[in-house]
Design a protein around this motif. Structure first.
Motif, PDB file in Angstrom:
ATOM      1  N   VAL A 106      38.670  50.691  46.341  1.00 44.20           N
ATOM      2  CA  VAL A 106      39.988  50.125  46.044  1.00 44.20           C
ATOM      3  C   VAL A 106      39.906  48.601  45.984  1.00 44.20           C
ATOM      4  O   VAL A 106      40.459  47.958  45.087  1.00 44.20           O
ATOM      5  CB  VAL A 106      41.028  50.576  47.085  1.00 44.20           C
ATOM      6  N   LEU A 107      39.198  48.015  46.948  1.00 42.93           N
ATOM      7  CA  LEU A 107      39.042  46.560  46.936  1.00 42.93           C
ATOM      8  C   LEU A 107      38.345  46.104  45.662  1.00 42.93           C
ATOM      9  O   LEU A 107      38.745  45.115  45.032  1.00 42.93           O
ATOM     10  CB  LEU A 107      38.238  46.109  48.152  1.00 42.93           C
TER      11      LEU A 107
ATOM     12  N   GLY B 208      38.231  47.698  42.855  1.00 39.88           N
ATOM     13  CA  GLY B 208      39.144  47.926  41.746  1.00 39.88           C
ATOM     14  C   GLY B 208      40.166  46.808  41.619  1.00 39.88           C
ATOM     15  O   GLY B 208      40.468  46.340  40.524  1.00 39.88           O
ATOM     16  N   ALA B 209      40.676  46.370  42.762  1.00 36.06           N
ATOM     17  CA  ALA B 209      41.668  45.291  42.740  1.00 36.06           C
ATOM     18  C   ALA B 209      41.045  44.002  42.214  1.00 36.06           C
ATOM     19  O   ALA B 209      41.661  43.263  41.446  1.00 36.06           O
ATOM     20  CB  ALA B 209      42.246  45.086  44.135  1.00 36.06           C
TER      21      ALA B 209
ATOM     22  N   TRP C 134      38.382  43.770  40.221  1.00 39.13           N
ATOM     23  CA  TRP C 134      38.140  43.963  38.790  1.00 39.13           C
ATOM     24  C   TRP C 134      39.425  43.721  38.002  1.00 39.13           C
ATOM     25  O   TRP C 134      39.442  43.008  36.987  1.00 39.13           O
ATOM     26  CB  TRP C 134      37.600  45.378  38.517  1.00 39.13           C
ATOM     27  N   ALA C 135      40.495  44.315  38.500  1.00 35.43           N
ATOM     28  CA  ALA C 135      41.780  44.145  37.813  1.00 35.43           C
ATOM     29  C   ALA C 135      42.154  42.672  37.734  1.00 35.43           C
ATOM     30  O   ALA C 135      42.688  42.209  36.722  1.00 35.43           O
ATOM     31  CB  ALA C 135      42.860  44.925  38.543  1.00 35.43           C
ATOM     32  N   ASN C 136      41.851  41.937  38.777  1.00 36.69           N
ATOM     33  CA  ASN C 136      42.188  40.514  38.766  1.00 36.69           C
ATOM     34  C   ASN C 136      41.387  39.779  37.691  1.00 36.69           C
ATOM     35  O   ASN C 136      41.935  38.995  36.913  1.00 36.69           O
ATOM     36  CB  ASN C 136      41.935  39.907  40.142  1.00 36.69           C
TER      37      ASN C 136
ATOM     38  N   LEU D  73      41.658  29.488  38.209  1.00 37.02           N
ATOM     39  CA  LEU D  73      42.180  30.845  38.401  1.00 37.02           C
ATOM     40  C   LEU D  73      41.108  31.756  38.984  1.00 37.02           C
ATOM     41  O   LEU D  73      41.371  32.552  39.891  1.00 37.02           O
ATOM     42  CB  LEU D  73      42.667  31.405  37.065  1.00 37.02           C
TER      43      LEU D  73
ATOM     44  N   ALA E  21      40.597  30.940  42.598  1.00 40.83           N
ATOM     45  CA  ALA E  21      41.720  31.444  43.391  1.00 40.83           C
ATOM     46  C   ALA E  21      41.605  32.949  43.597  1.00 40.83           C
ATOM     47  O   ALA E  21      41.839  33.465  44.701  1.00 40.83           O
ATOM     48  CB  ALA E  21      43.034  31.097  42.705  1.00 40.83           C
ATOM     49  N   ALA E  22      41.233  33.646  42.544  1.00 41.01           N
ATOM     50  CA  ALA E  22      41.119  35.101  42.646  1.00 41.01           C
ATOM     51  C   ALA E  22      40.006  35.484  43.612  1.00 41.01           C
ATOM     52  O   ALA E  22      40.175  36.370  44.464  1.00 41.01           O
ATOM     53  CB  ALA E  22      40.854  35.702  41.268  1.00 41.01           C
TER      54      ALA E  22
ATOM     55  N   ALA F 184      41.035  34.826  47.109  1.00 42.42           N
ATOM     56  CA  ALA F 184      42.014  35.814  47.552  1.00 42.42           C
ATOM     57  C   ALA F 184      41.321  37.102  47.985  1.00 42.42           C
ATOM     58  O   ALA F 184      41.594  37.640  49.057  1.00 42.42           O
ATOM     59  CB  ALA F 184      43.009  36.105  46.433  1.00 42.42           C
ATOM     60  N   HIS F 185      40.387  37.551  47.170  1.00 42.56           N
ATOM     61  CA  HIS F 185      39.791  38.864  47.439  1.00 42.56           C
ATOM     62  C   HIS F 185      38.640  38.804  48.428  1.00 42.56           C
ATOM     63  O   HIS F 185      38.343  39.793  49.098  1.00 42.56           O
ATOM     64  CB  HIS F 185      39.319  39.496  46.131  1.00 42.56           C
TER      65      HIS F 185
END
Lengths: 192, 192
Positions: free
Chosen positions: B145-146, B148-149, B151-153, B178, B181-182, B185-186
């Motif tokens: 899930v992490l 995936g999140a 990747w989505a970012n 960006l 930042a991403a 964040a992750h």
DNA sequence: CAGCTGTCGTAGACGCTGTCTACCGCAGGT
DNA sequence: ACCTGCGGTAGACAGCGTCTACGACAGCTG
């Protein structure tokens, strides 16, 4: 109600069509048919197909923005709660109005120049950026960048989920876990 | 070199075309023209346009995966450094091969069923998920899930940046802020 | 009231697309 | 020598976006 101008009727028919049948169904001629006019009629108001599609996408952005604002009206003042609600609304919109959501971000189909289509998404972004600023954590980059990164995360989840690779890769059956992970990443651990 | 089967030549012509002219240029007939055959010839190998496009997109995924692996070969063992390099490669690919990147995620143009196109992105995801697992922070959701999140970012940044709304909204001139930042964040704050 | 003018929609053509189908050349096996 | 089947050609069809010529019909002007 049917006496409104043809321009509005064409846009309405297009919105209806893209919501019902998806982006590929939104041909100039089909819209004209549904609006009850000849295939050449739209040209009077929209010089090209792109112009008509852009007007339709504009309605999509307006709709999404309105839904987000409506959602926020029903939610308490805690910024994080509000952001969560905003995010949920965004993902729900993408899932419920797939064709419209696709169209809205198909830059090859849209003329963002003349209709200032890109700017149409700015009000929504402003709402998000404002909320992000309120949840500001220490050692942070500019708020606009943080908000942009979060928006991108939401958007990516919507996109990849619809595409089918995220369900496949994560094994999840809905996007909720992904959304929570994204929010935790960008806003810090959830409150107890 | 030109004596290879028509099937491969068609795919190669399509890849070349989409890289050069973008997604909208990849018509069946144009590909056939560039491959030097009649417009009906592709049908022998690809029953429908979608099948040919899917084969082309497949090459795109293979190319992206290869580039990521090449990048990782040149980077040291620190998972975070490796993830940063992976992310950078992903964004660079999207920017440099816009048409191909668009095509790869245009699920309406691709038949992911027969050709198992979705599965084509899984090796890349596995690399990413593995690296994410190595940077695991406490109180975390499942690694898939992490990943995936994240990747989505990445994907959202690539998409929205190309669309033009992120440059507009953040005021940045490149996607580097960006991306950082991403990743922060992750993966947590950058090491000192 | 007659005539002109400009707006709005019609209708047909053009070249392009993807798909379907009938055909044809030609190699390989019997 | 025949035939079979593979691989590619060529023409047709409907649908598409765009362009252009045309007609109906309003409202203003004389």
């Amino acid at each position: 109600m049917d006496e409104t101008g043809l321009r509005a009727r064409l846009v309405a028919a297009g919105v209806d069509l893209v919501l019902r049948e998806g982006q590929s169904a939104v041909s100039l001629r089909e819209i004209a048919r549904r609006a009850g006019v000849s295939h050449g009629a739209p040209r009077r108001y929209f010089p090209t197909h792109v112009d008509l599609l852009s007007a339709i996408a504009r309605e999509g952005f307006a709709d999404l923005t309105a839904r987000v604002e409506q959602t926020l009206r029903d939610v308490d003042a805690d910024p994080r709660t509000r952001l969560t609600a905003l995010a949920r609304t965004y993902l729900d919109f993408a899932a419920a109005h797939r064709g419209m959501f696709e169209l809205m971000f198909r830059h090859d189909l849209l003329d963002s120049g003349r209709l200032r289509l890109r700017e149409t998404s700015l009000p929504l972004f402003a709402v998000l950026a404002d909320l992000v600023a309120q949840t500001r954590r220490p050692t942070d980059a500019p708020a606009a960048v943080l908000a942009g990164a979060l928006w991108a995360n939401l958007h990516g989840i919507a996109q990849l989920w619809a595409w089918g690779s995220l369900p496949l890769a994560t094994g999840a059956s809905d996007d909720d876990a992904l959304l929570r992970a994204a929010l935790e990443a960008h806003l810090g651990p959830a409150p107890a």
